[in-house]
Design a protein around this motif. Structure first.
Motif, mmCIF file in Angstrom:
data_model
loop_
_atom_site.group_PDB
_atom_site.id
_atom_site.type_symbol
_atom_site.label_atom_id
_atom_site.label_comp_id
_atom_site.label_asym_id
_atom_site.label_seq_id
_atom_site.Cartn_x
_atom_site.Cartn_y
_atom_site.Cartn_z
ATOM 1 N N THR A 1 0.619 -1.292 -0.008
ATOM 2 C CA THR A 1 -0.294 -0.233 0.057
ATOM 3 C C THR A 1 0.711 0.956 -0.496
ATOM 4 O OG1 THR A 1 0.024 0.356 2.918
ATOM 5 C CG2 THR A 1 -1.871 -1.017 1.653
ATOM 6 N N GLY B 1 -5.420 9.154 0.765
ATOM 7 C CA GLY B 1 -5.795 8.275 -0.316
ATOM 8 C C GLY B 1 -4.435 7.519 0.208
ATOM 9 N N ASP C 1 -3.467 3.625 -2.045
ATOM 10 C CA ASP C 1 -3.165 3.088 -3.294
ATOM 11 C C ASP C 1 -3.364 1.597 -2.680
ATOM 12 O OD1 ASP C 1 -3.416 4.525 -5.431
ATOM 13 O OD2 ASP C 1 -1.187 4.834 -5.637
ATOM 14 N N SER D 1 -7.956 -2.615 -3.755
ATOM 15 C CA SER D 1 -8.823 -2.115 -3.872
ATOM 16 C C SER D 1 -10.003 -2.308 -4.359
ATOM 17 C CB SER D 1 -8.507 -0.189 -4.364
ATOM 18 O OG SER D 1 -7.608 -0.403 -3.572
ATOM 19 N N ASN E 1 -10.653 4.851 -2.733
ATOM 20 C CA ASN E 1 -9.020 5.377 -2.354
ATOM 21 C C ASN E 1 -8.792 6.338 -1.712
ATOM 22 O OD1 ASN E 1 -10.052 7.455 -4.168
ATOM 23 N ND2 ASN E 1 -8.543 7.441 -5.440
#
Length: 476
Positions: A293, A340, A342, A346, A353
């Protein structure tokens, strides 16, 4: 676990002090034998319920005494009192063993015949945390106009708490009842399948050598495997016959330990809280970084700045990698920001996000900056799924009378609150602590857990904490 969809004030822990009843009559046949557990170690005994004298019917002029432990910040008072009796109260010290414990002694005097009810109330900053209502003792004094010489006192009940928490499952409550085994009368505990009751231990009073017929005390040690509200009942049995000549009922409550709660997969910690910030104030948002992440500042108003730093947070015996976002107030106004993520899964997990967003309310007060005013931490090994638990903890200090209560949310299942005070040197009072709640949901989605800091008096919150909680859907 007994979970509730609840507004705060519905709480997990049960009161350290509770109702005790001394009454007459017979409903259930007493058990012939107790369950035969060993006498527990003294460190496992957290409370003593002591019935020194018993009275079922009183004459005019008779008295009974109720003695209850009082702790820092606690006030005991007469809540209700029929006009056929009078109640005086006095602070005293009780010395069980080598301890000195502060108590309040309530002396109830019979003034006229009839059945006269009374209640003792409690005013305590921890009342809602421990599940107190405002009545901790109630009874009825049955008075007859017999003309007999008053017996003072005829009934004495004492409840002494050795610990700062209610009895937990596996801890012991000692129950003692005055009696005199030399007369042939004995106290026998009634069978109760939900309680584990020791065999009785009879201890005669000290007396000069060769003096016979002295009284003594019957002792039992009682615990339970499961939390709940129970009743210990004992009957006074005569030397011959099976009709009891007296009965004592002592309600016992065993609370649930925090260790009995579910293992959370995500922990939210609100260490400091702030609703309105001054220019120069900062808040910190610390979010766990899982493998694969990446966390980043997604949105940031011009009235604030955000710095990012990777840090390590210790949780129990684990070291977790986190990102710390320090948000600084630059000018007055309401400034929103979002963090946010990544995340490789997801789309499968149903996460968008954005994993954290908030608004910083900045006032142009010129007051000294508080750094940091708000600290929020989220750590976890994977996004929680429906049915898994999120632990939310908020710093506070229940001894001040201020308390954190959760707002109702029909979409979340919220546990009762557990308040755990910080460790402190013996004799130190007023230390802070942490309110803990466990939260889950039946369905995936994005939710908000909200809690308010409430003052000792009044209904206007003095603080607010909003924790965004996301429950993901399982990857197919």
């Amino acid at each position: 676990m007994n979970m509730k969809r609840t507004f705060a004030g519905c709480l997990i822990l049960i009161a350290v002090l509770a109702l005790a009843i001394v009454s007459a009559g017979c409903v259930n046949q007493p058990a012939g034998d107790e369950q035969g557990i060993d006498v527990p170690d003294v460190s496992d005994i957290v409370r003593l319920d002591k019935v020194e004298k018993t009275g079922t019917t009183y004459s005019i002029g008779d008295t009974m005494e109720v003695i209850l432990t009082i702790r820092d910040g606690m006030k005991l008072y007469v809540k209700e009192c029929d006009d056929g009796i009078s109640i005086d109260s006095k602070e005293i010290s009780v010395n069980p063993g080598d301890k000195e414990i502060s108590c309040v002694k309530f002396t109830i005097t019979a003034l006229k015949e009839g059945n006269h009810a009374f209640q003792i109330g409690i005013d305590h900053p921890l009342s809602e945390v421990y599940g107190f209502d405002d009545v901790i003792y109630e009874d009825t004094m049955h008075v007859v106009d017999t003309g007999d010489e008053p017996m003072t006192p005829r009934g004495v009940f004492t409840r002494i708490s050795y610990a700062d928490h209610p009895p937990y499952s596996g801890e012991f409550v000692e129950i003692s009842i005055r009696g005199n085994a030399t007369t042939g009368y004995k106290w026998v505990a009634a069978e109760n399948k939900d309680l584990i009751i020791s065999e009785p231990v009879y201890i005669p009073d000290d007396a000069p050598e060769e003096m016979a017929g002295v009284g003594g005390t019957f002792h039992w040690y009682v615990t339970s495997d499961t939390p709940g509200d129970y009743q210990f009942t004992a009957y006074e049995m005569p030397p011959a016959g099976d009709e009891p000549t007296g009965r004592v009922i002592v309600p016992i409550e065993f609370a649930k330990k925090a260790a009995d709660l579910p293992d959370p997969v995500v922990l939210f910690t609100v260490e400091k809280t702030g609703i309105t910030y001054n220019i120069g104030d900062t808040m910190e948002v610390i979010l766990g970084v899982q493998n694969g992440t990446k966390l980043y500042v997604k949105e940031c108003d011009a009235g604030i700045s955000i710095d990012t730093k990777e840090i390590t947070v210790k949780h129990g015996d684990k070291e977790l990698t986190c990102s710390k976002f320090t948000v600084t107030a630059l000018k007055d106004g309401n400034h929103t920001f979002s963090i946010g993520i990544d995340l490789p899964v997801s789309s499968n997990s149903g996460l968008d996000n954005v994993i954290y967003e908030d608004t910083m309310h900045v006032a142009k007060t010129g007051a000294e900056p508080m750094t940091p005013r708000g600290v929020f931490t989220q750590i976890g090994e994977h996004p929680p799924l429906p049915g898994e638990y999120v632990e939310i903890s908020i710093r506070g200090n229940a001894t001040t009378g201020y308390k954190w209560v959760s707002a109702e949310n029909k979409d979340l299942i919220i546990s009762d609150s557990i308040y755990i005070p910080d460790e402190a040197p013996e004799g130190m009072v007023g230390v802070g602590g942490t309110y803990h709640r466990y939260v889950t949901a039946d369905k995936p989605g994005e939710y908000e857990f909200t809690a308010y800091e409430m003052p000792p008096a009044g209904d206007e919150p003095t603080g607010r904490a909003i924790v965004p909680v996301v429950f993901a859907k399982k990857a197919d």
